[in-house]
Write a protein that holds these residues in place. Structure first.
Motif, PDB file in Angstrom:
ATOM      1  N   ASP A  50      41.248  39.196  39.645  1.00 23.68           N
ATOM      2  CA  ASP A  50      41.598  39.559  38.266  1.00 23.68           C
ATOM      3  C   ASP A  50      42.355  40.875  38.368  1.00 23.68           C
ATOM      4  O   ASP A  50      41.778  41.924  38.624  1.00 23.68           O
ATOM      5  CB  ASP A  50      40.339  39.721  37.407  1.00 23.68           C
ATOM      6  CG  ASP A  50      40.659  40.301  36.022  1.00 23.68           C
ATOM      7  OD1 ASP A  50      41.849  40.432  35.670  1.00 23.68           O
ATOM      8  OD2 ASP A  50      39.691  40.623  35.295  1.00 23.68           O
ATOM      9  N   ASP A  81      40.058  38.472  24.479  1.00 28.34           N
ATOM     10  CA  ASP A  81      39.796  39.319  25.647  1.00 28.34           C
ATOM     11  C   ASP A  81      40.376  40.704  25.371  1.00 28.34           C
ATOM     12  O   ASP A  81      41.590  40.895  25.357  1.00 28.34           O
ATOM     13  CB  ASP A  81      40.443  38.683  26.885  1.00 28.34           C
ATOM     14  CG  ASP A  81      40.241  39.525  28.156  1.00 28.34           C
ATOM     15  OD1 ASP A  81      39.689  40.633  28.077  1.00 28.34           O
ATOM     16  OD2 ASP A  81      40.645  39.040  29.238  1.00 28.34           O
ATOM     17  N   GLU A  91      44.794  34.531  32.065  1.00 25.33           N
ATOM     18  CA  GLU A  91      43.504  35.201  31.919  1.00 25.33           C
ATOM     19  C   GLU A  91      42.592  34.635  30.826  1.00 25.33           C
ATOM     20  O   GLU A  91      41.396  34.465  31.068  1.00 25.33           O
ATOM     21  CB  GLU A  91      43.708  36.705  31.705  1.00 25.33           C
ATOM     22  CG  GLU A  91      43.979  37.410  33.023  1.00 25.33           C
ATOM     23  CD  GLU A  91      44.578  38.797  32.859  1.00 25.33           C
ATOM     24  OE1 GLU A  91      44.486  39.355  31.749  1.00 25.33           O
ATOM     25  OE2 GLU A  91      45.146  39.316  33.829  1.00 25.33           O
TER      26      GLU A  91
HETATM   27 MG   LIG Z   1      41.334  41.714  31.823  1.00 20.69          MG
END
Ligand SMILES: [Mg+2]
Ligand SMILES: Nc1ncnc2c1ncn2[C@@H]1O[C@H](COP(=O)(O)OP(=O)(O)OP(=O)(O)O)[C@@H](O)[C@H]1O
Length: 349
Positions: free
Chosen positions: A18, A162, A140
């Motif tokens: 990530d 997010d 993501e």
């Molecule tokens: Mg992030």
């Protein structure tokens, strides 16, 4: 080690990454998360040599002498400095593998939704140069939804918000793909900046990034708290130039955070307005899942709930949902085919 051992060893080293604005996390197949460090690189200006990466480099931010600069190569959720991103990735990939630089793992990287093709290429090239073998990209929000255990491959709507360091990504996912999305460059970093601005205006006090982030985490909120909180804040007086301390409380910081939070709420509203009716119906039943470090701001889910009248669902560990989602995809080839962007360029050596 025999042939089978080799093969097992090879596969067990596959990586999920990530690549965040604030933090980069690496998950090694069969091992779990082996690295979580700030996405920061410190370089010596004249020689352009890397002095430190990650936690060590972050400690240098704002404390560097003139010849050392600490940079965050990923800004607002996009790669601002390709060369530095590559050096950072290389360091993290090597470190996640206990510095075994000879392993070339298959790698899946979580990238911001709405990433352009040029940026996609840049991430893949960076990862390849950093030592990865086959590089796949997953958006993501899709990864976060998988990490949060949502049934994203079913034909029903799942909404994920997010709130990271650089961006707030909102996506409605159905059948493994993003049906509609909304993204604003307002998230944790902008909250820190809002706090810095507020303290400057109200107290004539200049504070650094670190201090602002601490204030946000310790006394920040998006909805009135049950108990009042206060904190001593250190900075430099703008007029005398001398270090000074002031006491701030949660009501002041809530006021400071109002603007960025308002922008995030509006983005959520826009995303809901753009959601096809059938999927909107699913979201009324299932609720909106919020994740990312910014979602840990106290009172944020209450605020969202009040503004949208929808159930708001928080995840167990907002900082790891993306990398865990990417990690799950490492184990499921079928899922990888459904959710990855483009096909990887093979880099055989
Ligand atoms: Mg992030
Ligand atoms: N308890 C907390 N309350 C509020 N904010 C927090 C808390 N803990 C961490 N944060 C903030 O979360 C942000 C980082 O979140 P996260 O690690 O999800 O971002 P990222 O994935 O690196 O960024 P992006 O997804 O934008 O690329 C930082 O701004 C940090 O200050």
């Amino acid at each position: 080690m025999g042939w089978a051992g080799n093969v097992l060893g090879w596969f067990s080293r596959d990586l999920a990454i990530d690549l965040g604005t604030a933090t980069t996390l690496v998950y090694v197949r069969g091992k779990g998360i082996t690295l979580s460090e700030p996405s920061v690189v410190a370089i010596e200006k004249q020689s352009n040599s890397v002095l430190a990466v990650g936690a060590e480099a972050k400690r240098m931010v704002g404390r560097t002498p003139g010849n050392i600069v600490a940079i965050r190569p990923i800004k607002d959720g996009v790669i601002a400095d390709f060369a530095m991103t590559e050096r950072m990735l290389k360091y993290f990939i090597t470190k996640a593998h206990n510095r075994n630089a000879f392993v070339r793992p298959r790698t899946i990287v979580g990238v911001p939704s709405r990433i352009t093709e040029v940026e996609q290429r840049a991430v893949r090239e960076s990862a390849t140069h950093a030592g990865a073998r086959e590089v796949y990209l997953i958006e993501e929000p899709v990864a976060a939804a998988i990490g949060a255990g949502l049934p994203i491959t079913e034909p029903s709507g799942n909404m994920v918000v997010d709130i990271g360091g650089g961006t707030t990504d909102i996506a409605v996912i159905s059948l493994g793909g993003i049906v509609c999305s909304e993204s604003v460059k307002v998230a944790g970093d902008r909250m820190d900046e809002a706090i810095m601005g507020y303290i400057k205006r109200r107290y004539n006090l200049l504070i650094g990034d670190h201090m602002a982030e601490r204030v946000k985490i310790e006394v920040g909120s998006a909805y009135p708290l049950e108990e009042q909180k206060t904190m001593m804040v250190k900075g430099r007086d703008m007029i005398s130039g001398i270090p000074r301390t002031v006491m701030v409380n949660d009501a002041e910081i809530r006021e400071a955070l109002e603007e960025p939070i308002h922008i995030i709420v509006n983005a959520l509203r826009t995303a809901l307005e753009n959601t096809p009716p059938e999927l909107a119906g699913d979201i009324i039943d299932r609720g909106v899942v919020i994740t990312g470090g910014g979602s840990m701001l106290p009172g944020l889910s209450t605020r969202f709930q009040e503004e949208t009248n929808l159930p708001i669902i928080t995840v167990e560990d907002p900082l790891t949902s993306v990398v865990l989602g990417v990690g799950k995809v490492l184990d499921e080839i079928d899922l990888l085919k459904k959710v990855s962007l483009m096909t990887p360029e093979r880099t055989m050596r």
